[in-house]
Design an enzyme around this catalytic site. Sequence first.
Site, PDB file in Angstrom:
ATOM      1  N   LYS A  68       0.854  -1.486  -0.108  1.00  0.00           N
ATOM      2  CA  LYS A  68      -0.209   0.093   0.368  1.00  0.00           C
ATOM      3  C   LYS A  68       0.833   1.361   0.340  1.00  0.00           C
ATOM      4  O   LYS A  68       2.078   0.822   1.019  1.00  0.00           O
ATOM      5  CB  LYS A  68      -0.610   0.285   1.513  1.00  0.00           C
TER       6      LYS A  68
ATOM      7  N   GLU B 179      -6.911  -2.089   3.589  1.00  0.00           N
ATOM      8  CA  GLU B 179      -6.000  -0.866   3.330  1.00  0.00           C
ATOM      9  C   GLU B 179      -6.330  -0.565   5.242  1.00  0.00           C
ATOM     10  O   GLU B 179      -5.140  -0.088   5.760  1.00  0.00           O
ATOM     11  CB  GLU B 179      -7.313   0.571   2.132  1.00  0.00           C
TER      12      GLU B 179
ATOM     13  N   GLU C  57     -12.282  10.669  -4.618  1.00  0.00           N
ATOM     14  CA  GLU C  57     -12.147  10.570  -3.497  1.00  0.00           C
ATOM     15  C   GLU C  57     -11.343  11.807  -2.595  1.00  0.00           C
ATOM     16  O   GLU C  57     -11.566  12.688  -1.784  1.00  0.00           O
ATOM     17  CB  GLU C  57     -11.293   9.552  -2.806  1.00  0.00           C
TER      18      GLU C  57
ATOM     19  N   GLU D 296      -8.127  12.216  12.566  1.00  0.00           N
ATOM     20  CA  GLU D 296      -7.511  11.812  12.598  1.00  0.00           C
ATOM     21  C   GLU D 296      -6.478  11.362  13.813  1.00  0.00           C
ATOM     22  O   GLU D 296      -5.362  12.354  13.836  1.00  0.00           O
ATOM     23  CB  GLU D 296      -6.891  10.822  12.060  1.00  0.00           C
TER      24      GLU D 296
END
Length: 433
Positions: A194, A283, A418, A239
């Site tokens: 990733k 992910e 996105e 986050e």
Amino acid sequence: MALRPAAVRLATVTSVLSGPSGSADATPLVVRTVALDDDSPLLALVPREESLAWVRRGEGLVGWGAAASIRTKGPTRFRDASEWWKEHARSAVVRDEVAQPGTGLVAFGSFAFADEPGESVLVVPEVVVGRRGGTTWVTTVSRATIASPAAVRPADAPAPPAGVTFVDGAISGTEWERVVAEAVRRITAGELEKVVLARDLLATADDEIDVRWPLQRLSESYPMCWTFHVDGLFGATPEMLVRRERGLVTSRVLAGTIRRTGDDSRDLALAATLARSSKDLEEHEYAVRSVADALAPHCTSMNVPEAPFVLHLPNVMHLATDVAGVIDDDTTCLELAEALHPSAAVGGTPTEVAKAVISEIEGMDRGRYAGPVGWMDASGDGEWGIALRSAEVMGRTVRLFAGCGIVASSEPEAELAEAQAKFVPVRDAISGV
């Protein structure tokens, strides 16, 4: 008198202790915290110049001025800042009449994503106003003598930006799709699992932008996020990289995103789709695993949920997992942030390979985007978020950032959409309407 960043900026220091002038200064910081009878919104109290902020749901910390500061860079940027902070914390004279997390000696900080290029900053404000659980306080910081509590009153209201226009940043959307396709090719070839790729957008207004305007709008529109501002970098991050408070360590991991439509029934269906998406679950798993592995050496016990939940924000929904642990050593929250950075949520897996790929193909300098941003106190407790949904203001120009996690099943067109959705919070906040 503290050095004013507007005149000389903050002092540049790498591995030596310094006072605000950049030269060695053994004069201790003198800190006084008292309760404050004021229920004004925190962001309404900050002046235009030298403002700092970390606010969520009406609580948190704001500050202004610079009693002491340090700038660091390179691979030792966290360590140099941490050593500087510990020295000031050891020598400080503190009179704290409130004794809450965030009282006493506090510093705000923002760190570069990469070793090179980029510059990081840690600032001890002259004044901090905090609020937690119905208690409000003011902390005043000076050198050598105990200062009287600072006068706190609502500041002048910020003016909205005017004439804002937007253009692509380092690369266009079409070019970024090609970068994503190249990343997918490398992942499919087995080079890595990733990688998180980011792009930027440039906004220009008619006049210099008062950062308090987008800060107040972000705080109102995204109360579930941590609204922040440190040295020109501002945003509303969903986050939490790491929180350390009285022996408990927590981290909120976000990875896997779907755009909201504004139709509640449709969004519920999309949330269910996100929760079952193999691409997004893959992910997310990488990101959770990287955080748990980094925290484990410092914790006697940990709780890592088996499945994520869906976090609903006004513009998007994320897969989210809250990792928690009990810390068994004196590692500070800043040292934990260094151990966690970059997590797979903003870098990739394996970490070093992903960082190299980002440097090679992303096509822009992230600066402090996606780096740790937050605050810490003299005990080592504090909160460090990841500087997402963020932008950097420079006079009448704002540079917006957005990033997406790329795995083998990623589609360039979908990733571009996105990224566009992730620009929305800051884009709306500086629209001036």
